[in-house]
Enzyme design. Structure first.
Site, short mmCIF file in Angstrom:
data_model
loop_
_atom_site.label_atom_id
_atom_site.label_comp_id
_atom_site.label_asym_id
_atom_site.label_seq_id
_atom_site.Cartn_x
_atom_site.Cartn_y
_atom_site.Cartn_z
N TYR A 46 0.90 -1.16 0.00
CA TYR A 46 0.00 0.00 0.00
C TYR A 46 0.93 1.20 0.00
O TYR A 46 1.82 1.28 0.85
CB TYR A 46 -0.89 0.06 1.25
CG TYR A 46 -1.68 -1.18 1.56
CD1 TYR A 46 -2.31 -1.93 0.56
CD2 TYR A 46 -1.81 -1.62 2.88
CE1 TYR A 46 -3.03 -3.06 0.88
CE2 TYR A 46 -2.54 -2.75 3.21
CZ TYR A 46 -3.14 -3.46 2.20
OH TYR A 46 -3.86 -4.58 2.52
N CYS B 59 1.50 3.03 3.35
CA CYS B 59 1.82 2.21 4.53
C CYS B 59 3.26 2.50 4.94
O CYS B 59 4.18 2.41 4.12
CB CYS B 59 1.65 0.74 4.17
SG CYS B 59 2.52 -0.39 5.27
N PHE C 40 5.40 0.84 6.68
CA PHE C 40 6.29 -0.30 6.55
C PHE C 40 6.72 -0.50 5.09
O PHE C 40 7.87 -0.83 4.81
CB PHE C 40 5.62 -1.57 7.09
CG PHE C 40 5.31 -1.51 8.55
CD1 PHE C 40 6.33 -1.61 9.49
CD2 PHE C 40 4.01 -1.34 9.01
CE1 PHE C 40 6.07 -1.56 10.85
CE2 PHE C 40 3.73 -1.29 10.37
CZ PHE C 40 4.76 -1.40 11.29
N CYS C 41 5.79 -0.29 4.18
CA CYS C 41 6.11 -0.37 2.75
C CYS C 41 7.03 0.77 2.35
O CYS C 41 7.95 0.60 1.54
CB CYS C 41 4.83 -0.32 1.92
SG CYS C 41 3.66 -1.66 2.28
#
Length: 322
Positions: free
Chosen positions: A54, A57, A59-60
């Site tokens: 995403y 996001c 973390f991404c």
């Protein structure tokens, strides 16, 4: 609004809001395949990388910052946060997922595992990527809510031999510091994003306006997603605030966190890694940049000392990506 689209549509849109905002931050509801970096541009024999994500996001975003800084081309597949049909091939149902082909296809899960494994591979040519990934086995644990999840206890370690370790970390404290702040970014900093970008109804609406615009929703679908999502996430952010024991004014927690980071770098280093970013720099930068364009980000730049470091990070990553 739910009545206007019917009960099923209302539930779907409310579900979208929960998926978009769940404890990790802003989750982009994009419905199209996005190619920002073509894996086909890599020389023969190099890593072929595909990132399932995403876009907003945190973390991404950490993984993208790492790949961009190291000049690794990759293909992006934007995942629908409700249907998640793009990752139906995987029993692991979270993002980011990185598919890597270094002679044979391999799936890497968890942002910190992805970063540690690929960094190890770039440094050490002794082991195959498949063997390196085997050093990060998932361990099943149970959360306080009774939910079974997988964790990776050694995910902040680079799997290097003694010679490689001394070359990358000439002083033991350098490695300890990097690991400490990578963990801090995952365990604390990331949880400050949602409560801040959805802090007020106005900010929640502005955040979902950005999500819908970037996600290229249809006009009707976008309208309901924007307003139902904003309402849902405003209330969810209050739950997150309580869960993580944040102050009444969650901005203060954000300010304290980023100033703590700047203080840890100190006045005599450009980055925590010295003259160049290390994995902790890339992690913190990746988490914070998902707020760009929102009021929380502007407030952070004005009320903390992070701007000079942040601008240096932007410059080195842009330079590396050229």
């Amino acid at each position: 609004a739910a009545a206007a689209v019917g009960a099923g549509g209302g539930r779907l849109l409310l579900g979208t809001a929960f998926a978009l905002g769940g404890g990790a931050g802003l989750y982009l509801a994009a419905r199209h395949r996005l190619r920002e970096h073509s894996a086909a541009e890599l020389p023969a024999g190099s890593l072929q990388l595909t990132l399932y994500q995403y876009k907003t996001c945190p973390f991404c975003s950490k993984v993208r910052a790492f790949l961009d800084y190291h000049g690794l081309p990759y293909e992006i597949v934007e995942v629908n946060p409700i249907l998640r049909k793009e990752i139906k091939f995987s029993s692991y149902r979270k993002v980011p997922i990185l598919l890597a082909n270094a002679g044979s296809p391999l799936q890497l899960n968890d942002s910190s595992v992805i970063i540690s494994a690929i960094k190890t591979y770039l440094i050490s040519k002794r082991n195959s990527l498949e063997e390196i990934v085997s050093f990060y086995p998932p361990m099943k644990t149970v959360t306080e809510q009774g939910k079974e999840v997988f964790e990776y206890g050694n995910k902040y370690w680079l799997m290097l031999d003694e010679k490689e370790t001394k070359r990358i970390y000439p002083v033991k404290e350098v490695r300890v510091e990097e690991m400490k702040w990578r963990k801090w970014a995952d365990d604390w900093l990331v949880h400050l994003i949602s409560p801040n970008v959805y802090r007020t109804p106005r900010e929640a609406l502005a955040s979902f306006d950005y999500i819908v615009r970037e996600g290229k929703f249809g006009s009707v679908e976008g309208f309901f997603a924007k307003y139902l999502g904003a309402v849902a996430m405003f209330f969810i952010s209050k739950r997150l605030k309580k869960r993580h024991h944040l102050q009444d004014n969650v901005r203060e927690d954000l300010y304290e966190a980023v100033n703590e980071w700047v203080k840890a770098i100190g006045k005599h280093r450009l980055f925590m890694g010295g003259n160049q970013p290390n994995l902790a720099d890339l992690a913190v930068y990746g988490v914070l940049r998902v707020m760009e364009g929102l009021e929380a980000f502007d407030d952070m730049m004005v009320h903390t000392k992070i701007q000079p470091w942040y601008q240096r990070m932007e410059e080195v990553i842009q330079k590396a990506a050229v």
